[in-house]
Design an enzyme around this catalytic site. Structure first.
Site, PDB file in Angstrom:
ATOM      1  N   HIS A  42       0.825  -1.220   0.000  1.00 18.19           N
ATOM      2  CA  HIS A  42       0.000   0.000   0.000  1.00 18.19           C
ATOM      3  C   HIS A  42       0.854   1.263   0.000  1.00 18.19           C
ATOM      4  O   HIS A  42       0.386   2.354   0.331  1.00 18.19           O
ATOM      5  CB  HIS A  42      -0.977  -0.006   1.182  1.00 18.19           C
ATOM      6  N   CYS A  83       3.646  13.163  -7.979  1.00 18.12           N
ATOM      7  CA  CYS A  83       2.816  14.240  -8.508  1.00 18.12           C
ATOM      8  C   CYS A  83       1.399  13.722  -8.741  1.00 18.12           C
ATOM      9  O   CYS A  83       1.210  12.600  -9.198  1.00 18.12           O
ATOM     10  CB  CYS A  83       3.398  14.765  -9.820  1.00 18.12           C
ATOM     11  N   CYS A 104       2.008  13.703 -15.246  1.00 15.99           N
ATOM     12  CA  CYS A 104       3.374  13.841 -14.709  1.00 15.99           C
ATOM     13  C   CYS A 104       3.738  12.598 -13.896  1.00 15.99           C
ATOM     14  O   CYS A 104       2.931  12.144 -13.072  1.00 15.99           O
ATOM     15  CB  CYS A 104       3.454  15.087 -13.819  1.00 15.99           C
ATOM     16  N   CYS A 107       6.775  19.172 -12.959  1.00 13.69           N
ATOM     17  CA  CYS A 107       5.840  19.780 -13.913  1.00 13.69           C
ATOM     18  C   CYS A 107       5.434  21.180 -13.430  1.00 13.69           C
ATOM     19  O   CYS A 107       4.898  21.970 -14.208  1.00 13.69           O
ATOM     20  CB  CYS A 107       4.598  18.912 -14.095  1.00 13.69           C
TER      21      CYS A 107
HETATM   22  C1  BV8 Z   1      -8.539  -1.627  -5.590  1.00 17.38           C
HETATM   23  C2  BV8 Z   1      -2.984   3.047   2.356  1.00 17.38           C
HETATM   24  C3  BV8 Z   1      -9.200  -1.699  -7.779  1.00 17.38           C
HETATM   25  C4  BV8 Z   1      -3.521   4.417   2.595  1.00 17.38           C
HETATM   26  C5  BV8 Z   1      -4.873   1.465   2.351  1.00 17.38           C
HETATM   27  C6  BV8 Z   1     -13.280  -7.029  -2.981  1.00 17.38           C
HETATM   28  C7  BV8 Z   1     -14.290  -7.086  -2.074  1.00 17.38           C
HETATM   29  C8  BV8 Z   1     -14.705  -5.895  -1.443  1.00 17.38           C
HETATM   30  C9  BV8 Z   1     -14.102  -4.650  -1.699  1.00 17.38           C
HETATM   31  C10 BV8 Z   1     -13.114  -4.616  -2.597  1.00 17.38           C
HETATM   32  C11 BV8 Z   1     -12.710  -5.779  -3.247  1.00 17.38           C
HETATM   33  N1  BV8 Z   1     -11.715  -5.429  -4.084  1.00 17.38           N
HETATM   34  C12 BV8 Z   1     -11.475  -4.091  -3.974  1.00 17.38           C
HETATM   35  C13 BV8 Z   1     -12.329  -3.570  -3.090  1.00 17.38           C
HETATM   36  C14 BV8 Z   1     -12.377  -2.181  -2.716  1.00 17.38           C
HETATM   37  C15 BV8 Z   1     -11.326  -1.814  -1.644  1.00 17.38           C
HETATM   38  C16 BV8 Z   1     -11.595  -2.578  -0.374  1.00 17.38           C
HETATM   39  O1  BV8 Z   1     -10.992  -3.579  -0.093  1.00 17.38           O
HETATM   40  N2  BV8 Z   1     -12.516  -2.018   0.401  1.00 17.38           N
HETATM   41  C17 BV8 Z   1     -12.809  -2.623   1.727  1.00 17.38           C
HETATM   42  C18 BV8 Z   1     -12.964  -1.484   2.710  1.00 17.38           C
HETATM   43  C19 BV8 Z   1     -14.007  -3.488   1.677  1.00 17.38           C
HETATM   44  N3  BV8 Z   1      -9.970  -2.076  -2.118  1.00 17.38           N
HETATM   45  C20 BV8 Z   1      -9.368  -1.071  -2.802  1.00 17.38           C
HETATM   46  O2  BV8 Z   1      -9.869  -0.015  -3.075  1.00 17.38           O
HETATM   47  C21 BV8 Z   1      -7.949  -1.384  -3.290  1.00 17.38           C
HETATM   48  N4  BV8 Z   1      -7.818  -0.992  -4.666  1.00 17.38           N
HETATM   49  O3  BV8 Z   1      -9.257  -2.548  -5.361  1.00 17.38           O
HETATM   50  O4  BV8 Z   1      -8.367  -1.100  -6.820  1.00 17.38           O
HETATM   51  C22 BV8 Z   1      -8.751  -1.284  -9.043  1.00 17.38           C
HETATM   52  C23 BV8 Z   1      -8.571  -2.286  -9.931  1.00 17.38           C
HETATM   53  C24 BV8 Z   1      -8.234  -1.920 -11.200  1.00 17.38           C
HETATM   54  C25 BV8 Z   1      -8.054  -0.552 -11.520  1.00 17.38           C
HETATM   55  C26 BV8 Z   1      -8.222   0.422 -10.558  1.00 17.38           C
HETATM   56  C27 BV8 Z   1      -8.564   0.046  -9.267  1.00 17.38           C
HETATM   57  C28 BV8 Z   1      -6.912  -0.520  -2.516  1.00 17.38           C
HETATM   58  C29 BV8 Z   1      -6.915  -0.858  -1.083  1.00 17.38           C
HETATM   59  C30 BV8 Z   1      -5.771  -0.105  -0.370  1.00 17.38           C
HETATM   60  C31 BV8 Z   1      -6.240   1.150   0.317  1.00 17.38           C
HETATM   61  N5  BV8 Z   1      -5.171   1.759   1.113  1.00 17.38           N
HETATM   62  N6  BV8 Z   1      -3.824   2.027   3.026  1.00 17.38           N
HETATM   63  C32 BV8 Z   1      -3.459   4.826   4.064  1.00 17.38           C
HETATM   64  O5  BV8 Z   1      -2.939   4.055   4.872  1.00 17.38           O
HETATM   65  O6  BV8 Z   1      -3.922   5.947   4.332  1.00 17.38           O
HETATM   66  S1  BV8 Z   1      -5.856   0.297   3.164  1.00 17.38           S
HETATM   67  C33 BV8 Z   1      -5.524   0.511   4.874  1.00 17.38           C
HETATM   68  O7  BV8 Z   1      -6.669   0.017   5.537  1.00 17.38           O
HETATM   69  C34 BV8 Z   1      -4.366  -0.283   5.421  1.00 17.38           C
HETATM   70  O8  BV8 Z   1      -3.270  -0.301   4.562  1.00 17.38           O
HETATM   71  C35 BV8 Z   1      -5.001  -1.670   5.614  1.00 17.38           C
HETATM   72  O9  BV8 Z   1      -5.016  -2.374   4.399  1.00 17.38           O
HETATM   73  C36 BV8 Z   1      -6.419  -1.299   6.004  1.00 17.38           C
HETATM   74  C37 BV8 Z   1      -6.574  -1.292   7.494  1.00 17.38           C
HETATM   75  O10 BV8 Z   1      -6.594  -2.625   7.890  1.00 17.38           O
HETATM   76  P1  BV8 Z   1      -5.600  -3.159   9.057  1.00 17.38           P
HETATM   77  O11 BV8 Z   1      -4.202  -2.737   8.746  1.00 17.38           O
HETATM   78  O12 BV8 Z   1      -5.899  -4.567   9.243  1.00 17.38           O
HETATM   79  O13 BV8 Z   1      -6.037  -2.267  10.319  1.00 17.38           O
HETATM   80  P2  BV8 Z   1      -7.373  -2.382  11.170  1.00 17.38           P
HETATM   81  O14 BV8 Z   1      -7.365  -1.201  12.057  1.00 17.38           O
HETATM   82  O15 BV8 Z   1      -8.548  -2.645  10.295  1.00 17.38           O
HETATM   83  O16 BV8 Z   1      -7.168  -3.703  12.059  1.00 17.38           O
HETATM   84  C38 BV8 Z   1      -6.141  -3.740  13.010  1.00 17.38           C
HETATM   85  C39 BV8 Z   1      -6.115  -5.170  13.528  1.00 17.38           C
HETATM   86  O17 BV8 Z   1      -5.032  -5.293  14.446  1.00 17.38           O
HETATM   87  C40 BV8 Z   1      -7.381  -5.572  14.274  1.00 17.38           C
HETATM   88  O18 BV8 Z   1      -7.703  -6.894  13.890  1.00 17.38           O
HETATM   89  C41 BV8 Z   1      -6.951  -5.536  15.748  1.00 17.38           C
HETATM   90  O19 BV8 Z   1      -7.649  -6.486  16.517  1.00 17.38           O
HETATM   91  C42 BV8 Z   1      -5.486  -5.908  15.634  1.00 17.38           C
HETATM   92  N7  BV8 Z   1      -4.610  -5.400  16.703  1.00 17.38           N
HETATM   93  C43 BV8 Z   1      -4.690  -4.194  17.336  1.00 17.38           C
HETATM   94  N8  BV8 Z   1      -3.646  -4.062  18.221  1.00 17.38           N
HETATM   95  C44 BV8 Z   1      -2.881  -5.192  18.078  1.00 17.38           C
HETATM   96  C45 BV8 Z   1      -3.500  -6.049  17.113  1.00 17.38           C
HETATM   97  N9  BV8 Z   1      -2.994  -7.242  16.762  1.00 17.38           N
HETATM   98  C46 BV8 Z   1      -1.833  -7.636  17.391  1.00 17.38           C
HETATM   99  N10 BV8 Z   1      -1.178  -6.865  18.311  1.00 17.38           N
HETATM  100  C47 BV8 Z   1      -1.673  -5.651  18.690  1.00 17.38           C
HETATM  101  N11 BV8 Z   1      -1.016  -4.932  19.604  1.00 17.38           N
END
Ligand code: BV8
Length: 319
Positions: free
Chosen positions: A132, A140, A145, A204
């Site tokens: 990610h 850009c 660009c 750019c």
């Molecule tokens: C795309 C960067 C297509 C930015 C991020 C299929 C089904 C459904 C939806 C989709 C699908 N395919 C695509 C989609 C759409 C979408 C998606 O998945 N939506 C979700 C919400 C349903 N996917 C996309 O848009 C992807 N792109 O599909 O493009 C395409 C194809 C062709 C042409 C053009 C486009 C892009 C996805 C990437 C987005 N960017 N991050 C930024 O960070 O600002 S995603 C971001 O959110 C993170 O990187 C990560 O992936 C996600 C967060 O999840 P986690 O890291 O797991 O964090 P979370 O808080 O949820 O959970 C924390 C966990 O840790 C918990 O379980 C907790 O219990 C645990 N925990 C807490 N403390 C601890 C612990 N565990 C151990 N120890 C601890 N101490």
């Protein structure tokens, strides 16, 4: 320097032995990591704090649409995360994965994290896939660009994004910390930042620079995806996938659990919340280690990596 006192065990013995027996004999291993890996480094997870940054849903800020509507707001969100990530330090879980990469040739880490902590823990680059992107890359935003810059750690990246400290004495950390918290506190209005004061593309001279992260609706980095697909499609089976600190709700990242399973992998979950398991659930012979990744990973990987060294000396050793 890490204390040599043995850590109290945080993993049920039976679970540990069967896992380490499998780990020791595993040749091809995947780790899929998320925000939970960096939680004990003090960085909020996406789900933590209800997934909100101030009053904004973090995932809605992480979109090209949000940037086109209000680049100042999105840059304040990312500048704040850059600032907090730079202040944070890798924890024993980051170092444990880095050491596993040095000890097991057939191991790669797929990181959803953009915080730069795995690279700072000297995780070998060729086995670390930042799917990610990174908070410390910029590119850009102009469609025509291709300007791209890596490892930009300037904080704040432009003066307009500085955490306002004019009315507090910045030498007293507490005041500064209070101000940092202000930024996350929705009762304090965020300043409107004029385009001209946001990061400009030096190439750019037309477009705004944007964070080098993958936003929702955007493709993952082509080269990284090709490397992963090549690794996954090798003929040899995959023996193990460790799913660490992730809610596994974002795709295509979450899809790797079932892809690895289809190649014969057993699944080991490391998560603070035992209910946060991937959609396909757990099968017989899989493992669920409930707790803090920073405590559990050094313990369950010990049979291969020994005692984890944290801090500078690990870097010296690994470089
Ligand atoms: C795309 C960067 C297509 C930015 C991020 C299929 C089904 C459904 C939806 C989709 C699908 N395919 C695509 C989609 C759409 C979408 C998606 O998945 N939506 C979700 C919400 C349903 N996917 C996309 O848009 C992807 N792109 O599909 O493009 C395409 C194809 C062709 C042409 C053009 C486009 C892009 C996805 C990437 C987005 N960017 N991050 C930024 O960070 O600002 S995603 C971001 O959110 C993170 O990187 C990560 O992936 C996600 C967060 O999840 P986690 O890291 O797991 O964090 P979370 O808080 O949820 O959970 C924390 C966990 O840790 C918990 O379980 C907790 O219990 C645990 N925990 C807490 N403390 C601890 C612990 N565990 C151990 N120890 C601890 N101490």
């Amino acid at each position: 320097m890490a204390s040599s006192a043995p850590r109290p065990s945080v993993v049920p013995q039976a679970n540990l032995e069967s896992f380490q027996t499998h780990l020791n004999s595993s040749k091809r291993i995947l780790a899929l990591v998320g925000a939970g890996l960096s939680a004990s480094s003090g960085l909020p997870t996406f789900r933590g704090a209800g997934g909100l940054w101030r009053t904004h849903d973090a995932t809605s800020l992480a979109t090209p649409e949000a940037f086109s509507v209000n680049p100042g707001l999105v840059w304040q969100f990312y500048s704040y995360r850059r600032h907090m990530a730079l202040k944070a330090k890798p924890n024993p879980a980051h170092y444990a994965l880095a050491e596993l990469a040095r000890k097991k040739d057939g191991f790669i880490t797929l990181s959803q994290n953009v915080d730069g902590l795995s690279p700072r823990a000297k995780h070998p680059e060729d086995s670390l896939k930042l799917i990610h992107g990174s908070l410390f890359d910029v590119k850009c935003s102009d469609f025509f660009c291709n300007y791209h810059e890596s490892n930009n750690y300037t904080d704040p990246i432009v003066p307009a994004l500085a955490i306002p400290t004019d009315d507090v004495d910045p030498t007293t950390t507490s005041a500064l910390q209070a101000r940092e918290l202000d930024i996350a506190d929705e009762s304090i209005a965020l300043p409107e930042i004029d385009h001209a004061h946001l990061p400009q593309c030096p190439e750019c001279r037309r477009g705004l620079l944007r964070p080098g992260v993958v936003w929702f609706g955007e493709m993952l980095p082509k080269k990284v995806m090709e490397e992963i697909t090549q690794w996954m499609s090798a003929t040899d089976p995959i023996d193990l996938i460790m799913v660490i600190g992730t809610s596994a709700k974002v795709y295509p990242a979450a899809g790797y659990v079932d892809l690895a399973r289809a190649k014969g992998a057993k699944v080991a979950i490391v998560n603070m919340d035992k209910n946060d398991v991937p959609a396909s659930g757990l099968y017989n012979g899989d493992w669920l280690f409930e707790g803090d990744a920073a405590q559990i990973l050094p313990e369950i990987l010990k049979s291969v990596i020994g005692e984890v060294q944290v801090g500078e000396d690990a870097a010296a050793e690994g470089s």
